[in-house]
Design a protein around this motif. Structure first.
Motif, PDB file in Angstrom:
ATOM      1  N   GLU A 131       0.788  -1.416  -0.387  1.00 39.09           N
ATOM      2  CA  GLU A 131       0.012   0.166  -0.273  1.00 39.09           C
ATOM      3  C   GLU A 131       0.521   1.716  -0.350  1.00 39.09           C
ATOM      4  O   GLU A 131       1.768   1.473   0.795  1.00 39.09           O
ATOM      5  CB  GLU A 131      -1.209   0.223   1.068  1.00 39.09           C
ATOM      6  CG  GLU A 131      -1.494   1.240   1.425  1.00 39.09           C
ATOM      7  CD  GLU A 131      -3.207   0.889   2.495  1.00 39.09           C
ATOM      8  OE1 GLU A 131      -2.980   0.016   3.341  1.00 39.09           O
ATOM      9  OE2 GLU A 131      -3.592   2.217   2.407  1.00 39.09           O
ATOM     10  N   HIS A 137       9.770  -0.936   4.592  1.00 44.46           N
ATOM     11  CA  HIS A 137      11.026  -1.545   5.709  1.00 44.46           C
ATOM     12  C   HIS A 137      11.441  -2.623   4.983  1.00 44.46           C
ATOM     13  O   HIS A 137      10.805  -3.443   4.097  1.00 44.46           O
ATOM     14  CB  HIS A 137       9.615  -1.043   6.819  1.00 44.46           C
ATOM     15  CG  HIS A 137       9.290  -1.947   7.293  1.00 44.46           C
ATOM     16  ND1 HIS A 137       8.518  -2.956   7.157  1.00 44.46           N
ATOM     17  CD2 HIS A 137       7.404  -1.476   6.986  1.00 44.46           C
ATOM     18  CE1 HIS A 137       7.518  -3.377   7.160  1.00 44.46           C
ATOM     19  NE2 HIS A 137       7.005  -3.107   7.407  1.00 44.46           N
ATOM     20  N   THR A 151       1.263 -12.366   4.566  1.00 42.37           N
ATOM     21  CA  THR A 151       1.846 -12.788   5.905  1.00 42.37           C
ATOM     22  C   THR A 151       1.068 -13.489   7.063  1.00 42.37           C
ATOM     23  O   THR A 151      -0.427 -13.413   6.503  1.00 42.37           O
ATOM     24  CB  THR A 151       1.950 -11.604   6.546  1.00 42.37           C
ATOM     25  OG1 THR A 151       1.555 -10.323   6.599  1.00 42.37           O
ATOM     26  CG2 THR A 151       3.596 -10.858   5.929  1.00 42.37           C
ATOM     27  N   LEU A 164       8.149 -10.782   9.172  1.00 40.16           N
ATOM     28  CA  LEU A 164       9.821 -10.593   9.776  1.00 40.16           C
ATOM     29  C   LEU A 164       9.431  -9.451  11.038  1.00 40.16           C
ATOM     30  O   LEU A 164       9.065  -8.063  10.312  1.00 40.16           O
ATOM     31  CB  LEU A 164      10.365  -9.965   8.799  1.00 40.16           C
ATOM     32  CG  LEU A 164      12.272  -9.323   9.199  1.00 40.16           C
ATOM     33  CD1 LEU A 164      13.126 -10.645   9.830  1.00 40.16           C
ATOM     34  CD2 LEU A 164      12.875  -8.920   8.524  1.00 40.16           C
ATOM     35  N   LYS A 203       4.430   0.460   9.434  1.00 40.06           N
ATOM     36  CA  LYS A 203       4.077   1.621   8.894  1.00 40.06           C
ATOM     37  C   LYS A 203       4.364   2.624   9.726  1.00 40.06           C
ATOM     38  O   LYS A 203       4.056   4.160   9.669  1.00 40.06           O
ATOM     39  CB  LYS A 203       3.697   1.871   8.242  1.00 40.06           C
ATOM     40  CG  LYS A 203       4.789   1.240   6.009  1.00 40.06           C
ATOM     41  CD  LYS A 203       4.372   1.231   5.403  1.00 40.06           C
ATOM     42  CE  LYS A 203       3.115  -0.121   4.755  1.00 40.06           C
ATOM     43  NZ  LYS A 203       2.745   0.160   3.699  1.00 40.06           N
TER      44      LYS A 203
HETATM   45  P1  ATP Z   1       2.546  -2.371   7.930  1.00 36.85           P
HETATM   46  O1  ATP Z   1       1.721  -2.822   9.803  1.00 36.85           O
HETATM   47  O2  ATP Z   1       4.034  -2.596   7.774  1.00 36.85           O
HETATM   48  O3  ATP Z   1       1.952  -1.152   7.616  1.00 36.85           O
HETATM   49  P2  ATP Z   1       1.519  -3.681   5.640  1.00 36.85           P
HETATM   50  O4  ATP Z   1       1.437  -5.580   5.431  1.00 36.85           O
HETATM   51  O5  ATP Z   1       0.577  -3.126   6.450  1.00 36.85           O
HETATM   52  O6  ATP Z   1       2.787  -4.153   6.498  1.00 36.85           O
HETATM   53  P3  ATP Z   1       2.286  -3.845   2.674  1.00 36.85           P
HETATM   54  O7  ATP Z   1       2.355  -2.189   2.559  1.00 36.85           O
HETATM   55  O8  ATP Z   1       0.454  -4.104   3.365  1.00 36.85           O
HETATM   56  O9  ATP Z   1       2.155  -3.059   4.640  1.00 36.85           O
HETATM   57  O10 ATP Z   1       2.859  -4.866   2.458  1.00 36.85           O
HETATM   58  C1  ATP Z   1       3.418  -5.224   1.229  1.00 36.85           C
HETATM   59  C2  ATP Z   1       3.516  -6.661   1.200  1.00 36.85           C
HETATM   60  O11 ATP Z   1       4.651  -6.634   2.061  1.00 36.85           O
HETATM   61  C3  ATP Z   1       2.183  -7.684   1.645  1.00 36.85           C
HETATM   62  O12 ATP Z   1       2.445  -8.252   0.947  1.00 36.85           O
HETATM   63  C4  ATP Z   1       2.872  -7.729   3.192  1.00 36.85           C
HETATM   64  O13 ATP Z   1       2.745  -8.912   4.075  1.00 36.85           O
HETATM   65  C5  ATP Z   1       4.626  -8.289   3.404  1.00 36.85           C
HETATM   66  N1  ATP Z   1       5.005  -7.104   4.673  1.00 36.85           N
HETATM   67  C6  ATP Z   1       4.904  -6.473   5.353  1.00 36.85           C
HETATM   68  N2  ATP Z   1       5.547  -6.140   6.424  1.00 36.85           N
HETATM   69  C7  ATP Z   1       6.024  -7.608   6.452  1.00 36.85           C
HETATM   70  C8  ATP Z   1       7.250  -7.981   7.799  1.00 36.85           C
HETATM   71  N3  ATP Z   1       7.093  -7.008   8.275  1.00 36.85           N
HETATM   72  N4  ATP Z   1       7.477  -9.321   7.481  1.00 36.85           N
HETATM   73  C9  ATP Z   1       7.195  -9.954   6.095  1.00 36.85           C
HETATM   74  N5  ATP Z   1       6.382  -9.048   5.189  1.00 36.85           N
HETATM   75  C10 ATP Z   1       5.738  -8.150   5.282  1.00 36.85           C
END
Ligand code: ATP
Ligand code: MG
Length: 542
Positions: A33, A39, A228, A259, A268
């Motif tokens: 998104e 990160h 995830t 991770l 984020k």
């Molecule tokens: P955040 O909670 O940091 O906002 P998010 O999952 O909402 O993370 P997205 O931009 O939707 O962030 O994530 C894009 C992809 O990255 C998704 O498929 C998500 O599962 C994966 N992802 C995000 N954080 C991690 C992580 N800590 N380890 C492995 N994969 C991740």
């Protein structure tokens, strides 16, 4: 390579390939998104999605999951592309959930026509109150039995902009008593009168992630939709949507562990707060776990890929030690980074029995001759590291002390004859003598000082600024509630240092400063003095 062939996702893919189950081969997607910077957790997902496609000669879409216009922006879109490219991956195409808005809307209307979705006019508070709990069923919405005609009429008017935000939503009609809360008539559309960074004002209703994601995966014919673990509970909904719309392909969703990394936060939402509240210097602050921050700290992309390979892909959530990342960085830089001398906290040394000047030389890397040699100007005034001198040396001290000797790296042995202090008793200068027959490589002095110290010629040395970054948090697992209290306010130390001139003429970006660590020449620093960011120390130090 071992890891690459043994994780459960690769096993699954290999089984699918072996049974000819993949009509179009391996197709994956990385679906961020665009509401913040990527990160190192995202790097795990990127390395997995792009990595398997590469390995099995497939393709990966970079898909922006842009369904929430309020939080998204083009700045983030651009940073995500930059970071994925920097990590070393190439997408087949960039796509957006918003590319498919019309199609997604069509599926929602079709579900209404089939009596499988409805417009609900409960307000958000009422909706929460009727959702039930983990142990209690929810209640059916009073709007659940609206006629197909009424639903279609309201939905079309939602789209046309007739209603303000929050007045109506579209929901699936599944089961308010389901043990899985995600199946209790989930919302699939909400009204948001907001300008979208790509579709502008074309839409004022936006589809929810759970409805959108599977449809996008199906349209793009994703062979393995990797996400995830927290989405495991959403998988029944993912499947329900695809089973109940007229689409001829149904990708499998497969979950793997997120991770987590010690001494940092990875969501984020929390990273946003650090940036917005100016607790760090932007998304690319070298203390941030963002890819932009790691890059600016000097971490090579290859070290991040190596790190992701080592942590592997499993179904167990785990928190990885920061030391593993540091290890991977050191391993990448050890053989390749030129090694030069910089004095981070200079103490002047005057060599009283030396006059004139000369040019010494040394290799850029004692074990890697291919990196060549550099010249080392030397004269009677040099700087050494303040901590390489002890006025009252502890037992086993190997470096300089009053009357003691040390070797200057690639130069001579010196002896400290006199310590000069200012009015407050601070040591400000050492007067030393050198031994002319002790030159490195031609030493006939017979002297055997225990220590070798680094140095920089006072005249030829170049002032630099060194940013010594420690960990941003004082505790291994900062919690979302208290993470602001756990910030280490001393995680950045600024040092006015001095570097040997050859470093400044070399075009490498990364150096080992001998005995100090690996440093990266900050490419974005303003001002006339070069800035070097400390990437990692030479040894586990924390
Ligand atoms: P955040 O909670 O940091 O906002 P998010 O999952 O909402 O993370 P997205 O931009 O939707 O962030 O994530 C894009 C992809 O990255 C998704 O498929 C998500 O599962 C994966 N992802 C995000 N954080 C991690 C992580 N800590 N380890 C492995 N994969 C991740
Ligand atoms: Mg998200």
């Amino acid at each position: 390579m071992d890891n690459e062939t043994t994780d459960f996702i690769r096993q699954r893919i290999e089984a699918d390939l072996a049974s000819n189950a993949l009509a179009k081969g391996v197709i994956t997607r990385f679906p961020p998104e665009p509401n913040g910077f990527l990160h190192i957790g995202h790097a795990k997902s990127i390395c997995l999605n792009f990595g398997v496609a590469q390995q099995y000669e497939g393709e990966t879409f970079l898909r922006f999951d842009d369904t929430n216009p309020v939080k998204e922006s083009n700045e983030y879109v651009e940073s995500i592309q930059r970071d994925v490219t920097w990590l070393g991956f190439q997408w087949k195409a960039i796509t957006h959930a918003s590319d498919y808005f019309e199609q997604i809307y069509g599926y929602a209307e079709a579900l209404m026509r089939d009596g499988k979705a409805y417009v609900c006019s409960l307000d958000p508070e009422q909706m929460r109150a009727t959702r039930g709990t983990l142990t209690e069923a929810g209640e059916n919405s009073p709007y659940r039995d609206r006629s197909v005609e009424e639903n279609l009429d309201l939905f079309q008017r939602m789209r046309a902009g007739e209603f303000p935000d929050g007045t109506h939503v579209a929901r699936l009609k599944i089961d308010m008593a389901s043990a899985n809360l995600n199946m209790r008539d989930p919302v699939i559309y909400r009204i948001r009168h907001a300008t979208h960074q790509r579709t502008g004002d074309a839409w004022c209703i936006y589809p929810m992630y759970d409805f959108t994601h599977g449809i996008c995966d199906a349209i793009e014919h994703v062979s393995h939709s990797l996400c995830t673990l927290e989405f495991a509970d959403h998988r029944p909904l993912y499947d329900w949507v695809l089973e109940n719309i007229a689409i001829d392909y149904h990708p499998p969703q497969i979950e793997f562990s997120r991770l987590g990394l010690e001494y940092t936060v990875m969501s984020k939402r929390l990273l946003h707060r650090l940036v917005d509240e100016n607790l760090v210097n932007g998304w690319d602050d070298p203390r941030m776990p963002t890819l932009a921050g790691l890059r600016r700290r000097g971490v090579p992309a290859s070290a991040i890929r190596e790190f992701c390979q080592r942590i592997g892909v499993t179904k167990q959530d785990n928190v990885i030690e920061m030391n593993l990342l540091d290890f991977c960085i050191r391993q990448e830089l050890e053989a390749t980074a030129p090694r030069g001398m910089a004095v981070l906290q200079p103490l002047k040394v005057v060599i009283s029995n030396y006059s004139g000047s000369e040019t010494l030389d040394g290799p850029w890397h004692a074990q890697n001759e291919a990196l060549g040699r550099r010249e080392l100007p030397f004269s009677n005034e040099i700087y050494i590291e303040r901590e390489d001198f002890a006025e009252e040396p502890p037992p086993k001290w190997k470096r300089l002390s009053p009357g003691g000797m040390a070797r200057l790296r690639y130069a001579y042995i010196i002896r400290c004859d006199e310590v000069i202090e200012d009015d407050e008793g601070n040591v400000v200068q050492l007067n030393c003598s050198y031994f002319a027959d002790s030159k490195s490589g031609q030493d006939t002095s017979g002297l055997k000082p225990k220590g070798v110290v680094h140095w920089v010629d006072a005249d030829a040395g170049v002032p630099i600024q060194v940013m010594d970054y420690g960990r941003l948090f004082k505790v291994p697992s900062p919690s979302a509630q208290t993470f602001l209290d756990d910030i280490d306010s001393e995680s950045l130390t600024l040092l006015d240092a001095v570097a040997e001139p050859a470093i400044m003429q070399h075009d490498a970006e990364r150096f080992q400063f001998e005995r100090q660590g690996y440093f990266y020449r900050d490419q974005d620093a303003q001002g006339s003095v070069a800035v070097f960011n400390k990437t990692v120390s030479l040894r586990e130090g924390f």
